[in-house]
Design a protein around this motif. Sequence first.
Motif, short mmCIF file in Angstrom:
data_model
loop_
_atom_site.label_atom_id
_atom_site.label_comp_id
_atom_site.label_asym_id
_atom_site.label_seq_id
_atom_site.Cartn_x
_atom_site.Cartn_y
_atom_site.Cartn_z
N SER A 13 0.83 -1.21 0.00
CA SER A 13 0.00 0.00 0.00
C SER A 13 0.86 1.25 0.00
CB SER A 13 -0.92 -0.01 1.22
OG SER A 13 -1.81 -1.11 1.18
N ILE A 14 1.92 1.25 0.82
CA ILE A 14 2.85 2.38 0.80
C ILE A 14 3.48 2.52 -0.58
CG2 ILE A 14 5.07 3.22 1.68
CD1 ILE A 14 2.93 3.61 3.71
N LEU A 15 3.90 1.40 -1.14
CA LEU A 15 4.55 1.40 -2.44
C LEU A 15 3.60 1.91 -3.52
CD1 LEU A 15 7.05 0.76 -4.06
CD2 LEU A 15 6.37 -1.65 -4.09
N PHE A 16 2.33 1.54 -3.43
CA PHE A 16 1.37 2.02 -4.43
C PHE A 16 1.21 3.52 -4.38
CE2 PHE A 16 -3.03 3.36 -5.23
CZ PHE A 16 -3.02 3.24 -6.61
N MET A 17 1.13 4.08 -3.17
CA MET A 17 0.98 5.54 -3.08
C MET A 17 2.13 6.25 -3.78
SD MET A 17 -0.22 6.00 0.89
CE MET A 17 -1.09 4.66 1.69
N ILE A 18 3.34 5.73 -3.62
CA ILE A 18 4.50 6.35 -4.26
C ILE A 18 4.50 6.08 -5.76
CG2 ILE A 18 7.02 6.50 -4.24
CD1 ILE A 18 6.86 5.29 -1.37
N ALA A 19 4.26 4.82 -6.14
CA ALA A 19 4.31 4.45 -7.55
C ALA A 19 3.17 5.07 -8.34
CB ALA A 19 4.28 2.92 -7.69
N SER A 20 2.02 5.31 -7.71
CA SER A 20 0.90 5.92 -8.43
C SER A 20 1.29 7.32 -8.92
CB SER A 20 -0.34 5.99 -7.54
OG SER A 20 -0.13 6.83 -6.42
N GLY A 21 2.00 8.07 -8.08
CA GLY A 21 2.46 9.39 -8.51
C GLY A 21 3.42 9.30 -9.68
N MET A 22 4.33 8.34 -9.63
CA MET A 22 5.27 8.16 -10.74
C MET A 22 4.54 7.72 -12.00
SD MET A 22 8.70 5.80 -10.88
CE MET A 22 9.54 6.86 -9.71
N THR A 23 3.52 6.85 -11.85
CA THR A 23 2.74 6.38 -12.99
C THR A 23 2.00 7.52 -13.66
OG1 THR A 23 2.46 4.18 -12.02
CG2 THR A 23 0.86 4.85 -13.69
N ILE A 24 1.39 8.38 -12.85
CA ILE A 24 0.66 9.52 -13.40
C ILE A 24 1.60 10.44 -14.16
CG2 ILE A 24 -0.64 11.59 -12.77
CD1 ILE A 24 -1.68 9.97 -10.35
N ILE A 25 2.74 10.75 -13.58
CA ILE A 25 3.69 11.66 -14.22
C ILE A 25 4.22 11.06 -15.52
CG2 ILE A 25 5.98 12.70 -13.99
CD1 ILE A 25 5.37 13.08 -11.01
N PHE A 26 4.59 9.78 -15.48
CA PHE A 26 5.13 9.18 -16.70
C PHE A 26 4.03 8.99 -17.75
CE2 PHE A 26 6.28 5.65 -19.46
CZ PHE A 26 7.54 6.05 -19.89
N GLY A 27 2.83 8.57 -17.33
CA GLY A 27 1.76 8.32 -18.29
C GLY A 27 1.34 9.55 -19.05
N VAL A 28 1.40 10.72 -18.42
CA VAL A 28 0.96 11.95 -19.08
C VAL A 28 2.14 12.73 -19.64
CG1 VAL A 28 -0.25 14.14 -18.77
CG2 VAL A 28 -1.06 12.10 -17.60
N LEU A 29 3.18 12.91 -18.85
CA LEU A 29 4.29 13.77 -19.26
C LEU A 29 5.40 13.02 -19.98
CD1 LEU A 29 4.66 15.94 -16.01
CD2 LEU A 29 3.08 16.22 -17.91
N GLY A 30 5.45 11.71 -19.79
CA GLY A 30 6.54 10.93 -20.39
C GLY A 30 7.87 11.17 -19.70
N ILE A 31 7.83 11.58 -18.42
CA ILE A 31 9.04 11.90 -17.66
C ILE A 31 9.30 10.79 -16.65
CG2 ILE A 31 10.12 13.48 -16.02
CD1 ILE A 31 9.94 14.74 -18.68
N LEU A 32 10.49 10.17 -16.71
CA LEU A 32 10.91 9.25 -15.65
C LEU A 32 11.62 10.09 -14.58
CD1 LEU A 32 12.19 6.08 -17.54
CD2 LEU A 32 10.27 6.23 -15.97
N ASN A 33 10.89 10.39 -13.54
CA ASN A 33 11.33 11.36 -12.55
C ASN A 33 12.21 10.71 -11.49
OD1 ASN A 33 11.59 13.57 -10.85
ND2 ASN A 33 9.52 13.36 -10.00
N LEU A 34 13.52 10.90 -11.59
CA LEU A 34 14.44 10.32 -10.61
C LEU A 34 14.37 11.03 -9.26
CD1 LEU A 34 17.66 9.71 -12.74
CD2 LEU A 34 15.83 8.11 -12.19
N ALA A 35 13.75 12.20 -9.21
CA ALA A 35 13.60 12.91 -7.94
C ALA A 35 12.35 12.48 -7.18
CB ALA A 35 13.55 14.42 -8.18
N HIS A 36 11.61 11.53 -7.71
CA HIS A 36 10.35 11.13 -7.09
C HIS A 36 10.57 10.57 -5.68
CE1 HIS A 36 6.06 10.50 -7.66
NE2 HIS A 36 6.17 9.34 -7.05
N GLY A 37 11.64 9.83 -5.49
CA GLY A 37 11.92 9.29 -4.17
C GLY A 37 12.18 10.37 -3.14
#
Length: 306
Positions: A13-37
């Motif tokens: 559940s913790i991992l999903f909260m973090i990964a959902s943000g990364m999924t949204i950013i990559f799915g729309v912006l196409g950015i693999l955000n290394l600063a997400h962590g």
Amino acid sequence: MLEHVLNGLYSGSILFMIASGMTIIFGVLGILNLAHGELYALGAFSAFSVVGFFAGQVAAPTGPVTAIIFGLVVLAGSLAAAAVLLPVGGALEAAFIRPIYDRDEVYQLLLTYGLLLVLTDVMKFVWGPSPVDLGVYSGINEIPTTELVGFSYPSYNILVILVGLAVFAWLVWFFDRTKTGRIVRATAINREMSTAIGVSTDRMFTLVFAIGAFFAGFGGAMVSIGPGSAVLGMGLKWLVLSFVVIVIGGLGSLKGAFVGALLVGVSRSVVTSYYPPLELAVPFLLMVLVLLVRPEGLYGTWGEIQ
């Protein structure tokens, strides 16, 4: 085994909260955000200050009713701490990410890695180099949960699992049922057509990055109210696991991120309880197995949030 599965659902559940943000950013912006962590870590440190203030306004729990009130106050404080990431994410996108959308991916990776280092130093400057402990974990565990069905398990873990389910349900509702969510999906599918019908892609991109930062920060806040401490560098492990999750689930798929996070969480908990040396390898072994069967991931899509 039940305890191991519950532990896996908690970490998933913790991992999903973090990964959902990364999924949204990559799915729309196409950015693999290394600063997400580090956005996740910033949420954890923000919770130390914000949740600490909220919790200080109520008395320590002395029974089930006061424990529930205390838990609701802490949860509200966690949301407030995550809300700090909304303007932070919006400012980062507008100032740094927006100018490089049309550049090669290597520029995006280098820029977000640079932001990772800057955010780390900012947190070190504001909260210091030592770990910070919020100290509300025992109060949350005063809430009666599993005792009602005959076994003892930390109420904090149950709270995180329920919050993870609520986050998934809200995201599905937002992208499927709201006008703003549908506009975001349309922008992800065809930016040129969205611009032609009057959609401000700049505003949409800023909104998407801010939402992604919010959920990363919310995951950090939920960790900070637990038994652990907020510490510099805590985002690296979760960043790597988030990449694994979105690859397993499929790039751009919220359903895939949810299923992938739970698979990673439960498999790590169960397998490592019997053979601890596999703790680091289990997520990657699972990723390899999924990619051998479905190279696009479990629910893989390109260029669309679904």
